[in-house]
Scaffold this motif. Sequence first.
Motif: not given
Length: 109
Positions: A38, A77, A83, A86
């Motif tokens: 991520s 993100e 991130c 969000a």
Amino acid sequence: LDVPCKVVITAPEGEDPHPRFGKVEMSHAKHRNVSCVSCHHMFDGCGDFQKCADCHIDRDDRSYERGFYKAWHSESEISCRGCHKAMKAKNEQTGPIGCLQGCHEAAQK
């Protein structure tokens, strides 16, 4: 993989940090439920993770989407701020979003 407990994000070697925004400490433990890719979005499962600054090398243009500043501050993100924003929009518990309210607070002390 050897994962450090804490990552310190600071100005690249040889560059002076901004006097108002010092280093940022990021806890891997607090991100244990987040997939490594991520954030380390270029990791292909082989070798070591690269530092963000290895690829995000443009230091001068804060608007450049692939620059050093945007690696942590973009709306995407895969950036810290993106991130966290969000997550906040989904009413999930999140880390800091504001510059001096959590991220760069150490520089203010």
